[in-house]
Each structure stands twice: as structure tokens, then as C-alpha cells.
Design an enzyme around this catalytic site. Structure first.
Site, PDB file in Angstrom:
ATOM      1  CG  LEU A 103      -2.313  -0.825   1.327  1.00 38.04           C
ATOM      2  CD1 LEU A 103      -2.748  -0.816   2.803  1.00 38.04           C
ATOM      3  CD2 LEU A 103      -3.306  -0.754   0.183  1.00 38.04           C
ATOM      4  CG  ASP A 104      -0.201   4.801  -2.441  1.00 40.55           C
ATOM      5  OD1 ASP A 104       0.031   5.636  -1.606  1.00 40.55           O
ATOM      6  OD2 ASP A 104      -0.408   4.303  -3.435  1.00 40.55           O
ATOM      7  CG  LEU A 105       4.144   8.458   2.052  1.00 43.40           C
ATOM      8  CD1 LEU A 105       4.245   7.647   3.239  1.00 43.40           C
ATOM      9  CD2 LEU A 105       4.543   9.539   1.998  1.00 43.40           C
ATOM     10  CB  SER A 107      -2.572   3.520  -0.162  1.00 41.14           C
ATOM     11  OG  SER A 107      -2.719   4.584  -1.653  1.00 41.14           O
TER      12      SER A 107
END
Length: 235
Positions: A103-105, A107
Site C-alpha cells: 500500500l503506497d505512502l 494509502s
């Protein structure tokens, strides 16, 4: 039984496969006191495998937990830029566990972490088509964009399969979408939304396979039950 050294180290919860391969190239991993190479196989029951001269010991029991990842944390165990990581959030679990997917920063939501390499591969390999459901707050031309999100598209050279999309609610100039995909490529949902003219304001993963985030508080984690693990392995 002989297996690739990178797989062994991953299943022992010592290194990710990618990190193990990097350390193999650097000569930091030995088998029977001889530097090992990328792709080499060994039998942990028979061979003496060591990392930086320290034998790997006995294989730990496998474990898996669910974390409700907040925004502002990177999905890795360490970060060269000094940013907060998901490892900080599970520091009290007593085991070295690796993120399953990313999960990106910015999200948030459901993130599985495990030392079971076979389970992680089963959940992330595209051939298994494990569903991942997101709730996404967007603004823009929602009515026109939703049918486009349901169709295959190519974004910056990446081929994305069509998503399953529904509009959960509308509030002023924004709408809350449910978007379900099975690929899980890098920042896929954000890139698909941008390609059809939508601006993402919040992205939260709420389901992976048949496992739902439920009422788990943001920043908290819990162990999966045996029933949940069995269900994931059957995905």
C-alpha cells in the site's frame, strides 16, 4: 529437501527474497562456509546456511497478521529516507514479518504481514487472481469514468484488466467508489482513476480475498485465526 536459498531465508523470516538475492550477490550468505550464489539450492536440514557468519537456526512457526495501515507509513521493513514503516506498527508482535503486497505512502487499510513465503506468493501472484477491494473517495466526472474503469486499459505501458466498480455514495463534489481488482500492480487503482479523469482524495483497502478489514482500528493489528488462514490458503 533442497530449495533456493532466497526462498529458504524468506520462509525463515530472515530476509525477503529480493533482499536475499542482493545479499547473495554481495557474498554475505554462505552454505557450508562457502559463499553462495543467486539461484543456488540447499537443504536447511543438511547444509549449514549462514547470514553474515551467523547460522540461520531452526525454522520458526509460520504466522500472519492483519494491520490497518494508516497514511504516512511506507510498506517496507526499513526506509533509507528515514520515513515511518509498517514494521514500526507491529514492533510488539515478537516476530519478523514481511508485508504481503504493498500500500503506497498515502494509502491505508488492510495489509497482511507474514513469514510464510508460500502464502505470500499465493496471495500476490497474478495467476491466482485474488480479489482486492478498495474504497476510494474521488472527484471528477464519475458518471463517465465508472464504465471506463470497468474496461481493460493501458497506462504508461502497463496493461490493466477492467475493475469491478460501484458508486457507494455521493457527497457534494466527491463520490465514494468501491473498486475491486485482481492484479495489484504498482499504484494501480490511483493510476486507473487518473487515466479516466478522477482525482483520488482517499484510498483504503477493505478486503483481500475473503478477508475483510472489519472494525480493526487504524494503526492496530491482530493475528489471523486458523480458520482465516485456511480460507486464505484456499484462495
Amino acid at each position: 529437501m533442497e530449495e533456493r536459498i532466497s526462498k529458504i531465508l524468506s520462509e525463515y523470516g530472515l530476509l525477503s527474497r529480493r533482499q536475499a538475492e542482493a545479499w547473495l550477490r554481495e557474498g554475505r550468505i554462505t552454505v557450508n562456509d562457502v559463499p553462495a550464489s543467486v539461484g543456488q539450492k540447499a537443504d536447511p536440514e543438511r547444509d549449514r546456511i549462514a547470514v553474515d557468519g551467523i547460522p540461520i537456526g531452526q525454522k520458526p512457526g509460520t504466522a500472519c497478521l492483519m494491520l490497518n495501515k494508516p497514511r504516512g507509513y511506507v510498506t517496507t521493513l526499513s526506509d533509507e529516507q528515514g520515513r515511518r514503516t509498517v514494521a514500526d506498527l507491529i514492533a510488539d508482535c515478537g516476530m519478523r514479518l514481511y508485508p504481503v503486497g504493498r500500500l503506497d505512502l498515502n494509502s491505508e487499510g488492510l495489509l497482511l504481514m507474514t513469514n510464510d513465503g508460500s502464502l505470500a506468493n499465493r496471495l500476490t501472484h497474478p495467476s491466482h487472481r485474488v480479489e482486492k477491494e478498495y474504497q476510494v473517495r474521488v472527484s471528477g466526472p464519475v458518471q463517465q469514468a465508472v464504465p471506463l474503469l470497468c474496461r481493460p486499459m493501458t497506462v504508461e505501458g502497463d496493461r490493466f484488466q477492467g475493475a469491478r466498480v460501484s458508486v457507494l455514495c455521493k457527497e457534494g463534489e466527491t463520490a465514494l467508489l468501491s473498486i475491486t481488482i485482481t492484479q495489484g500492480k504498482n499504484r494501480q487503482v490511483r493510476r486507473m482513476c487518473a487515466a479516466v479523469g478522477l482525482t483520488v482524495h482517499r484510498l483504503r483497502r477493505v478486503r483481500e480475498g475473503n478477508l475483510r478489514l472489519g472494525s480493526l482500528s487504524c494503526g492496530h493489528w491482530r493475528w489471523l485465526t486458523e480458520e482465516e488462514l485456511d480460507a486464505l490458503r484456499r484462495e
